[in-house]
Motif scaffolding. Structure first.
Motif, short mmCIF file in Angstrom:
data_model
loop_
_atom_site.label_atom_id
_atom_site.label_comp_id
_atom_site.label_asym_id
_atom_site.label_seq_id
_atom_site.Cartn_x
_atom_site.Cartn_y
_atom_site.Cartn_z
N GLU A 254 34.71 3.51 45.68
CA GLU A 254 34.16 4.76 46.22
C GLU A 254 35.11 6.01 45.93
OE1 GLU A 254 32.22 6.77 50.09
OE2 GLU A 254 32.68 4.77 50.14
N ILE A 255 34.54 7.13 45.39
CA ILE A 255 35.12 8.36 45.36
C ILE A 255 34.67 9.30 46.39
CG2 ILE A 255 35.20 10.53 43.84
CD1 ILE A 255 34.71 8.77 41.24
N LYS A 256 35.82 9.67 47.14
CA LYS A 256 35.68 10.15 48.10
C LYS A 256 35.33 11.55 47.70
CE LYS A 256 39.40 8.45 51.28
NZ LYS A 256 40.80 9.03 52.00
N THR A 257 34.22 12.40 48.51
CA THR A 257 34.01 13.65 48.51
C THR A 257 33.80 14.30 49.78
OG1 THR A 257 31.54 13.06 48.44
CG2 THR A 257 32.79 13.21 46.38
N ILE A 258 33.77 15.57 49.83
CA ILE A 258 33.69 16.37 51.07
C ILE A 258 32.59 17.41 50.70
CG2 ILE A 258 36.06 16.08 52.11
CD1 ILE A 258 36.60 18.71 51.18
N THR A 259 31.87 17.91 51.56
CA THR A 259 30.99 19.01 51.36
C THR A 259 31.49 20.39 52.13
OG1 THR A 259 29.29 17.34 51.33
CG2 THR A 259 28.41 19.70 51.46
N LEU A 260 31.53 21.40 51.41
CA LEU A 260 32.01 22.61 52.12
C LEU A 260 30.87 23.56 51.60
CD1 LEU A 260 35.51 22.81 50.89
CD2 LEU A 260 34.66 21.97 53.08
N ASP A 261 30.65 24.33 52.76
CA ASP A 261 29.78 25.70 52.45
C ASP A 261 30.62 26.70 51.71
OD1 ASP A 261 27.31 27.03 52.81
OD2 ASP A 261 27.89 27.91 54.79
N VAL B 220 49.47 19.53 51.25
CA VAL B 220 49.02 20.19 52.45
C VAL B 220 47.21 20.10 52.03
CG1 VAL B 220 48.56 22.35 53.69
CG2 VAL B 220 50.98 21.47 53.17
N VAL B 221 47.19 20.51 50.87
CA VAL B 221 45.68 20.47 50.46
C VAL B 221 45.09 19.10 50.51
CG1 VAL B 221 44.20 20.85 48.34
CG2 VAL B 221 45.92 22.40 49.07
N GLU B 222 45.83 17.98 50.08
CA GLU B 222 45.50 16.91 50.26
C GLU B 222 45.00 16.36 51.72
OE1 GLU B 222 46.40 12.18 48.68
OE2 GLU B 222 47.72 13.68 47.93
N LYS B 223 46.08 16.53 52.53
CA LYS B 223 45.82 16.50 54.24
C LYS B 223 44.73 16.97 54.55
CE LYS B 223 50.58 15.67 55.47
NZ LYS B 223 51.62 16.48 56.39
N ALA B 224 44.49 18.42 54.20
CA ALA B 224 43.19 19.03 54.37
C ALA B 224 42.13 18.29 54.18
CB ALA B 224 43.31 20.63 53.98
N PHE B 225 42.02 18.05 52.79
CA PHE B 225 40.88 17.34 52.24
C PHE B 225 40.59 16.00 53.04
CE2 PHE B 225 38.92 13.83 49.68
CZ PHE B 225 38.03 14.40 49.04
N ASN B 226 41.56 15.02 53.54
CA ASN B 226 41.35 13.76 54.33
C ASN B 226 40.78 14.34 55.42
OD1 ASN B 226 42.16 12.17 51.91
ND2 ASN B 226 44.19 12.62 52.76
N PHE C 236 39.12 16.78 56.39
CA PHE C 236 37.49 17.14 56.30
C PHE C 236 36.78 15.87 56.02
CE2 PHE C 236 38.81 21.38 54.43
CZ PHE C 236 38.62 22.33 55.58
N TYR C 237 37.28 15.12 55.20
CA TYR C 237 36.58 13.68 54.97
C TYR C 237 36.38 12.87 56.25
CZ TYR C 237 35.39 9.24 52.66
OH TYR C 237 34.89 8.13 52.43
N GLU C 238 37.58 12.71 56.87
CA GLU C 238 37.08 11.94 58.09
C GLU C 238 36.24 12.80 59.06
OE1 GLU C 238 41.45 11.46 59.66
OE2 GLU C 238 42.07 10.38 58.03
N GLU C 239 36.57 14.02 59.36
CA GLU C 239 35.34 14.70 60.22
C GLU C 239 33.93 14.46 59.60
OE1 GLU C 239 36.81 18.53 60.36
OE2 GLU C 239 38.62 18.25 61.59
N GLN C 240 33.61 14.80 58.41
CA GLN C 240 32.43 14.61 58.17
C GLN C 240 31.87 13.20 58.00
OE1 GLN C 240 32.27 16.61 54.10
NE2 GLN C 240 32.84 18.63 55.06
N ASN C 241 32.56 12.06 57.82
CA ASN C 241 32.19 10.68 57.96
C ASN C 241 32.11 10.37 59.52
OD1 ASN C 241 31.87 9.85 55.46
ND2 ASN C 241 33.91 9.93 55.05
#
Length: 83
Positions: free
Chosen positions: A6-13, A64-70, A72-77
């Protein structure tokens, strides 16, 4: 079919464009230019110490960007699983 990871994705406004999905690679690409611009500015206008700081920023920023992505991913999931 083989092992489909599964490819992780995040959704941003996004202002003016609404919600947009990002993979880690797309998210990193979005932020890649900012530290390089700072470093370029410091090369042209800063001291050697400041220039070295800019170089370090370019090295650290992808992590740092990868940490932020992860994060966001954890929070959204977490929101998806709590619904």
């Amino acid at each position: 079919m083989g092992d489909m990871k599964e490819i992780k994705t995040i959704t941003l406004d996004q202002p003016f464009f609404g919600e947009k999905k990002f993979t880690l690679e797309e998210f990193q690409k979005r932020w890649r230019g900012h530290p390089q611009e700072v470093w370029s500015f410091l090369i042209d206008h800063g001291t050697i110490e400041e220039m070295k700081f800019g170089e370090k920023l370019v090295e650290l920023f992808p992590k740092v960007v990868e940490k932020a992505f992860n994060k966001f991913y954890e929070e959204q999931n977490a929101k998806k699983t709590s619904k």
